[in-house]
Design a protein around this motif. Structure first.
Motif, PDB file in Angstrom:
ATOM      1  N   LEU A  12     -67.297  30.304 -22.966  1.00  0.00           N
ATOM      2  CA  LEU A  12     -66.533  30.209 -24.207  1.00  0.00           C
ATOM      3  C   LEU A  12     -65.167  30.875 -24.063  1.00  0.00           C
ATOM      4  O   LEU A  12     -64.157  30.343 -24.519  1.00  0.00           O
ATOM      5  N   GLY A  13     -65.129  32.006 -23.399  1.00  0.00           N
ATOM      6  CA  GLY A  13     -63.854  32.684 -23.155  1.00  0.00           C
ATOM      7  C   GLY A  13     -62.922  31.861 -22.289  1.00  0.00           C
ATOM      8  O   GLY A  13     -61.716  31.793 -22.542  1.00  0.00           O
ATOM      9  N   ALA A  14     -63.482  31.200 -21.271  1.00  0.00           N
ATOM     10  CA  ALA A  14     -62.664  30.354 -20.388  1.00  0.00           C
ATOM     11  C   ALA A  14     -62.117  29.148 -21.155  1.00  0.00           C
ATOM     12  O   ALA A  14     -60.952  28.775 -20.982  1.00  0.00           O
ATOM     13  N   LEU A  15     -62.939  28.552 -22.011  1.00  0.00           N
ATOM     14  CA  LEU A  15     -62.468  27.414 -22.812  1.00  0.00           C
ATOM     15  C   LEU A  15     -61.406  27.848 -23.818  1.00  0.00           C
ATOM     16  O   LEU A  15     -60.427  27.118 -24.046  1.00  0.00           O
ATOM     17  N   GLN A  16     -61.571  29.009 -24.410  1.00  0.00           N
ATOM     18  CA  GLN A  16     -60.567  29.532 -25.349  1.00  0.00           C
ATOM     19  C   GLN A  16     -59.249  29.793 -24.622  1.00  0.00           C
ATOM     20  O   GLN A  16     -58.176  29.496 -25.142  1.00  0.00           O
ATOM     21  N   ALA A  17     -59.327  30.349 -23.409  1.00  0.00           N
ATOM     22  CA  ALA A  17     -58.117  30.620 -22.633  1.00  0.00           C
ATOM     23  C   ALA A  17     -57.417  29.318 -22.254  1.00  0.00           C
ATOM     24  O   ALA A  17     -56.181  29.222 -22.323  1.00  0.00           O
ATOM     25  N   ALA A  18     -58.186  28.300 -21.865  1.00  0.00           N
ATOM     26  CA  ALA A  18     -57.597  27.005 -21.529  1.00  0.00           C
ATOM     27  C   ALA A  18     -56.934  26.381 -22.753  1.00  0.00           C
ATOM     28  O   ALA A  18     -55.834  25.819 -22.667  1.00  0.00           O
ATOM     29  N   GLY A  19     -57.582  26.486 -23.898  1.00  0.00           N
ATOM     30  CA  GLY A  19     -57.000  25.972 -25.141  1.00  0.00           C
ATOM     31  C   GLY A  19     -55.720  26.698 -25.501  1.00  0.00           C
ATOM     32  O   GLY A  19     -54.760  26.085 -25.974  1.00  0.00           O
ATOM     33  N   LEU A  20     -55.690  28.003 -25.276  1.00  0.00           N
ATOM     34  CA  LEU A  20     -54.487  28.789 -25.573  1.00  0.00           C
ATOM     35  C   LEU A  20     -53.326  28.346 -24.677  1.00  0.00           C
ATOM     36  O   LEU A  20     -52.201  28.169 -25.158  1.00  0.00           O
ATOM     37  N   VAL A  21     -53.596  28.130 -23.395  1.00  0.00           N
ATOM     38  CA  VAL A  21     -52.547  27.679 -22.481  1.00  0.00           C
ATOM     39  C   VAL A  21     -52.024  26.305 -22.907  1.00  0.00           C
ATOM     40  O   VAL A  21     -50.807  26.063 -22.937  1.00  0.00           O
ATOM     41  N   LEU A  22     -52.921  25.392 -23.250  1.00  0.00           N
ATOM     42  CA  LEU A  22     -52.499  24.058 -23.694  1.00  0.00           C
ATOM     43  C   LEU A  22     -51.707  24.122 -24.998  1.00  0.00           C
ATOM     44  O   LEU A  22     -50.707  23.412 -25.158  1.00  0.00           O
ATOM     45  N   ALA A  23     -52.130  24.959 -25.933  1.00  0.00           N
ATOM     46  CA  ALA A  23     -51.420  25.071 -27.204  1.00  0.00           C
ATOM     47  C   ALA A  23     -50.017  25.646 -27.000  1.00  0.00           C
ATOM     48  O   ALA A  23     -49.056  25.195 -27.630  1.00  0.00           O
ATOM     49  N   ILE A  24     -49.892  26.611 -26.104  1.00  0.00           N
ATOM     50  CA  ILE A  24     -48.571  27.182 -25.814  1.00  0.00           C
ATOM     51  C   ILE A  24     -47.685  26.135 -25.143  1.00  0.00           C
ATOM     52  O   ILE A  24     -46.495  26.009 -25.463  1.00  0.00           O
ATOM     53  N   THR A  25     -48.262  25.347 -24.239  1.00  0.00           N
ATOM     54  CA  THR A  25     -47.505  24.277 -23.574  1.00  0.00           C
ATOM     55  C   THR A  25     -47.042  23.228 -24.589  1.00  0.00           C
ATOM     56  O   THR A  25     -45.893  22.774 -24.543  1.00  0.00           O
ATOM     57  N   LEU A  26     -47.912  22.863 -25.509  1.00  0.00           N
ATOM     58  CA  LEU A  26     -47.532  21.889 -26.533  1.00  0.00           C
ATOM     59  C   LEU A  26     -46.492  22.451 -27.504  1.00  0.00           C
ATOM     60  O   LEU A  26     -45.635  21.713 -27.989  1.00  0.00           O
ATOM     61  N   THR A  27     -46.558  23.744 -27.770  1.00  0.00           N
ATOM     62  CA  THR A  27     -45.535  24.369 -28.610  1.00  0.00           C
ATOM     63  C   THR A  27     -44.179  24.327 -27.916  1.00  0.00           C
ATOM     64  O   THR A  27     -43.158  24.027 -28.540  1.00  0.00           O
ATOM     65  N   GLN A  28     -44.174  24.585 -26.620  1.00  0.00           N
ATOM     66  CA  GLN A  28     -42.921  24.495 -25.858  1.00  0.00           C
ATOM     67  C   GLN A  28     -42.400  23.058 -25.862  1.00  0.00           C
ATOM     68  O   GLN A  28     -41.194  22.833 -26.014  1.00  0.00           O
ATOM     69  N   THR A  29     -43.293  22.084 -25.713  1.00  0.00           N
ATOM     70  CA  THR A  29     -42.901  20.675 -25.763  1.00  0.00           C
ATOM     71  C   THR A  29     -42.297  20.333 -27.115  1.00  0.00           C
ATOM     72  O   THR A  29     -41.292  19.622 -27.202  1.00  0.00           O
ATOM     73  N   PHE A  30     -42.885  20.856 -28.179  1.00  0.00           N
ATOM     74  CA  PHE A  30     -42.386  20.626 -29.535  1.00  0.00           C
ATOM     75  C   PHE A  30     -40.944  21.115 -29.659  1.00  0.00           C
ATOM     76  O   PHE A  30     -40.067  20.396 -30.129  1.00  0.00           O
TER      77      PHE A  30
END
Length: 92
Positions: A12-30
């Motif tokens: 669960l921690g690994a999935l949360q960390a992966a989601g956080l990285v993707l969300a930060i990447t999408l925020t940068q894309t935005f």
């Protein structure tokens, strides 16, 4: 007697960390898309059907007052990581 955290917490921690990285990447894309960065093409812009840049340019990517929805998701993932750490500390 020492209790070990279940493997599910690690997963669960690994999935949360992966989601956080993707969300930060999408925020940068935005923000890159909104600033009009010339020649910018995100990694998930594959073709006309699968295009993250067109999503970032749409109003659906905004939460409130220009705040990207992905930054709200990053906050949720960060909260999830904190909760996983708190759950693991109970086993330490």
């Amino acid at each position: 007697m020492s209790l070990k955290p279940p493997r599910l917490l690690y997963a669960l921690g690994a999935l949360q960390a992966a989601g956080l990285v993707l969300a930060i990447t999408l925020t940068q894309t935005f923000y890159d898309e909104r600033s009009g960065l010339a020649g910018f093409k995100s990694l998930c812009s594959i073709n006309a059907t699968w295009d993250c840049n067109s999503v970032a340019a749409s109003t659906d990517a905004e939460f409130i007052l220009g705040l990207p929805l992905s930054s709200v998701a990053a906050g949720w993932y960060l909260l999830g990581i904190v909760l996983v750490i708190a759950a693991m500390s109970r086993f330490w």
